[in-house]
Structures are given as C-alpha cells and as structure tokens.
Design a protein around this motif. Structure first.
Motif, PDB file in Angstrom:
ATOM      1  N   ARG A  86       0.848  -1.197   0.000  1.00 36.80           N
ATOM      2  CA  ARG A  86       0.000   0.000   0.000  1.00 36.80           C
ATOM      3  C   ARG A  86       0.880   1.243   0.000  1.00 36.80           C
ATOM      4  O   ARG A  86       1.892   1.292   0.693  1.00 36.80           O
ATOM      5  N   TYR A  87       0.447   2.246  -0.784  1.00 36.73           N
ATOM      6  CA  TYR A  87       1.196   3.483  -0.926  1.00 36.73           C
ATOM      7  C   TYR A  87       0.248   4.669  -0.915  1.00 36.73           C
ATOM      8  O   TYR A  87      -0.926   4.541  -1.249  1.00 36.73           O
ATOM      9  N   GLN A  88       0.784   5.813  -0.570  1.00 33.87           N
ATOM     10  CA  GLN A  88       0.028   7.059  -0.609  1.00 33.87           C
ATOM     11  C   GLN A  88       0.385   7.792  -1.896  1.00 33.87           C
ATOM     12  O   GLN A  88       1.539   8.103  -2.133  1.00 33.87           O
ATOM     13  N   THR A  89      -0.617   8.050  -2.725  1.00 35.78           N
ATOM     14  CA  THR A  89      -0.377   8.762  -3.978  1.00 35.78           C
ATOM     15  C   THR A  89      -0.991  10.151  -3.988  1.00 35.78           C
ATOM     16  O   THR A  89      -0.819  10.895  -4.933  1.00 35.78           O
ATOM     17  N   SER A  90      -1.757  10.495  -2.935  1.00 40.50           N
ATOM     18  CA  SER A  90      -2.359  11.817  -2.830  1.00 40.50           C
ATOM     19  C   SER A  90      -2.563  12.131  -1.357  1.00 40.50           C
ATOM     20  O   SER A  90      -2.358  11.283  -0.500  1.00 40.50           O
ATOM     21  N   ASN A  91      -2.994  13.363  -1.072  1.00 43.91           N
ATOM     22  CA  ASN A  91      -3.207  13.691   0.337  1.00 43.91           C
ATOM     23  C   ASN A  91      -4.540  13.151   0.817  1.00 43.91           C
ATOM     24  O   ASN A  91      -5.357  12.696   0.024  1.00 43.91           O
ATOM     25  N   SER A  92      -4.767  13.199   2.100  1.00 45.10           N
ATOM     26  CA  SER A  92      -5.959  12.579   2.679  1.00 45.10           C
ATOM     27  C   SER A  92      -7.101  13.547   2.910  1.00 45.10           C
ATOM     28  O   SER A  92      -8.127  13.161   3.425  1.00 45.10           O
ATOM     29  N   TYR A  93      -6.922  14.791   2.552  1.00 47.89           N
ATOM     30  CA  TYR A  93      -7.970  15.767   2.817  1.00 47.89           C
ATOM     31  C   TYR A  93      -8.510  16.324   1.518  1.00 47.89           C
ATOM     32  O   TYR A  93      -7.826  16.403   0.523  1.00 47.89           O
ATOM     33  N   GLY A  94      -9.744  16.716   1.517  1.00 49.83           N
ATOM     34  CA  GLY A  94     -10.336  17.283   0.322  1.00 49.83           C
ATOM     35  C   GLY A  94     -11.427  18.258   0.702  1.00 49.83           C
ATOM     36  O   GLY A  94     -11.833  18.361   1.856  1.00 49.83           O
ATOM     37  N   TYR A  95     -11.905  18.949  -0.270  1.00 49.05           N
ATOM     38  CA  TYR A  95     -12.973  19.914  -0.043  1.00 49.05           C
ATOM     39  C   TYR A  95     -14.258  19.189   0.317  1.00 49.05           C
ATOM     40  O   TYR A  95     -14.596  18.173  -0.256  1.00 49.05           O
ATOM     41  N   GLY A  96     -14.955  19.714   1.288  1.00 47.87           N
ATOM     42  CA  GLY A  96     -16.237  19.159   1.662  1.00 47.87           C
ATOM     43  C   GLY A  96     -16.176  17.943   2.569  1.00 47.87           C
ATOM     44  O   GLY A  96     -17.204  17.389   2.904  1.00 47.87           O
ATOM     45  N   THR A  97     -14.985  17.518   2.965  1.00 45.56           N
ATOM     46  CA  THR A  97     -14.852  16.366   3.861  1.00 45.56           C
ATOM     47  C   THR A  97     -13.981  16.746   5.037  1.00 45.56           C
ATOM     48  O   THR A  97     -12.939  17.338   4.880  1.00 45.56           O
ATOM     49  N   ARG A  98     -14.457  16.415   6.232  1.00 48.02           N
ATOM     50  CA  ARG A  98     -13.676  16.649   7.438  1.00 48.02           C
ATOM     51  C   ARG A  98     -13.273  15.297   7.989  1.00 48.02           C
ATOM     52  O   ARG A  98     -14.097  14.393   8.113  1.00 48.02           O
ATOM     53  N   VAL A  99     -11.979  15.132   8.312  1.00 44.35           N
ATOM     54  CA  VAL A  99     -11.468  13.873   8.836  1.00 44.35           C
ATOM     55  C   VAL A  99     -10.964  14.112  10.244  1.00 44.35           C
ATOM     56  O   VAL A  99     -10.204  15.047  10.488  1.00 44.35           O
ATOM     57  N   THR A 100     -11.398  13.265  11.194  1.00 48.32           N
ATOM     58  CA  THR A 100     -10.890  13.356  12.560  1.00 48.32           C
ATOM     59  C   THR A 100     -10.281  12.006  12.945  1.00 48.32           C
ATOM     60  O   THR A 100     -10.679  10.964  12.424  1.00 48.32           O
ATOM     61  N   PHE A 101      -9.329  12.041  13.874  1.00 49.62           N
ATOM     62  CA  PHE A 101      -8.589  10.841  14.231  1.00 49.62           C
ATOM     63  C   PHE A 101      -8.690  10.481  15.700  1.00 49.62           C
ATOM     64  O   PHE A 101      -7.863   9.760  16.215  1.00 49.62           O
ATOM     65  N   ARG A 102      -9.658  10.969  16.399  1.00 51.02           N
ATOM     66  CA  ARG A 102      -9.842  10.633  17.814  1.00 51.02           C
ATOM     67  C   ARG A 102     -11.281  10.246  18.066  1.00 51.02           C
ATOM     68  O   ARG A 102     -12.184  10.742  17.415  1.00 51.02           O
ATOM     69  N   PRO A 103     -11.510   9.356  19.066  1.00 46.26           N
ATOM     70  CA  PRO A 103     -12.882   8.940  19.379  1.00 46.26           C
ATOM     71  C   PRO A 103     -13.699  10.089  19.949  1.00 46.26           C
ATOM     72  O   PRO A 103     -13.202  11.092  20.342  1.00 46.26           O
TER      73      PRO A 103
END
Length: 188
Positions: free
Chosen positions: A171-188
């Motif tokens: 598995r590889y990262q080919t782009s960033n993980s954030y985009g317009y219109g989406t919010r990503v959080t990493f804590r419960p």
C-alpha cells in the motif's frame, strides 16, 4: 522475502541492455520502468526513490503504474502481472492501522451537509454502561492515528515459471488525505 537471483539478474540485465542499445534519452525513458518493476517487487527499498516518483507521476497523469521496459533484443519485457486499485479517502480501505491494532472507521454528515470521516486505531474497546444500541458508549485504549494509503498494488514477476515471485499486497500514498467538503478526525 528477497528476489530470486534469476529475477534480479533478468531485470538488471534488461536495464543494462537498454543503456547500450538505446540512445541516452531512450535509455533514460525506458530503464526507469525496468527499475520500477524490480523496485515495486522489492517493496521500494531506499535506492528506489526515483522509480517510486516515476510511478506516482504516471498515476497522476492517468497512466498505468509501469510504462515500457525494453529487453536487450528490443522486445518489451512484459512477463509480469500487476493488480492495483485506489481507495477514496472516504473509504475504510484507505486507512491502515499497524498490525495488532483494530480500526474504527465511520462516515456521516454534519449539520452543514459536509461529509465527516472518523478514523482511528485502537487496542481495545470497552462498552460503558448498558442501554439500547443507539445509546451505547465506548471507551478505547491505545488510540493512535491510522496511515492514509490510497493505492493497493500487487506485482508478480515471471508468473507461471519456476522463478515466479510476488511479495504480496503493498500500500502506498499517492495523494493527500484531505479534500474539499470532507472533514477527517482521528480521535474517538
């Protein structure tokens, strides 16, 4: 796992043959793809940064990961199988936890109709209190941030022969993980 000597020798001899048969510009254009086949099968060791960058550039241009690799007789080296796919940042498949960790992934929408992604790794989940399923609350131990890897790839070199080699899904990262219109959080 290590590449067998026959695969390594075949691929490196292809790169050497290209350098002697083709013009400098042609050799440079083709031998990076031969190197990419070898580096991808080897899991991109530290000496393969240029091949990795070449693969990412090809993917961003909408091309397959590997271009043309010419053998010393001018024939294209194509005795490999490549299987690859991409996962959107809103997919659980794009978020990877270390071995031994569990993954929590959820998708939803906030009050402004923005998509909300919650992804995190954890050791153990414990239920707090008792109640209906909609009222259940959990406590997570060993919480950490997952890695974003949006490309899944597996290459098999020399399939169907005695020298067949694959090192499994990578598995590889080919782009960033954030985009317009989406919010990503990493804590419960």
């Amino acid at each position: 796992m290590l590449l067998t000597r026959s695969i390594s020798a075949a691929l490196f001899s292809a790169v050497a043959a290209i350098a002697t048969l083709a013009s400098p510009n042609e050799a440079e254009a083709y031998d990076i793809d031969c190197k990419l086949i070898l580096c991808l099968a080897g899991g991109f060791p530290s000496s393969c940064g240029d091949a990795y960058d070449h693969m990412i550039d090809r993917l961003r241009d909408g091309k397959s990961p590997i271009g043309t690799c010419l053998m010393s007789d001018g024939a294209e080296y194509d005795n490999y199988e490549i299987d690859y796919s991409f996962a959107n940042r809103t997919s659980s498949d794009a978020w990877i936890c270390p071995e031994g960790k569990n993954k929590h992934f959820s998708r939803g929408y906030d009050g402004d109709s923005r998509e909300v992604i919650k992804a995190f790794c954890y050791d153990e989940r414990r239920r707090l209190g008792y109640g209906t399923n909609s009222d259940e609350k959990y406590y997570y131990t060993g919480v950490s941030t997952p890695e974003y890897k949006n490309m899944r790839v597996q290459i098999t070199v020399e399939p169907g022969t005695e020298a067949e080699y694959t090192n499994g899904v990578q598995r590889y990262q080919t782009s960033n993980s954030y985009g317009y219109g989406t919010r990503v959080t990493f804590r419960p």
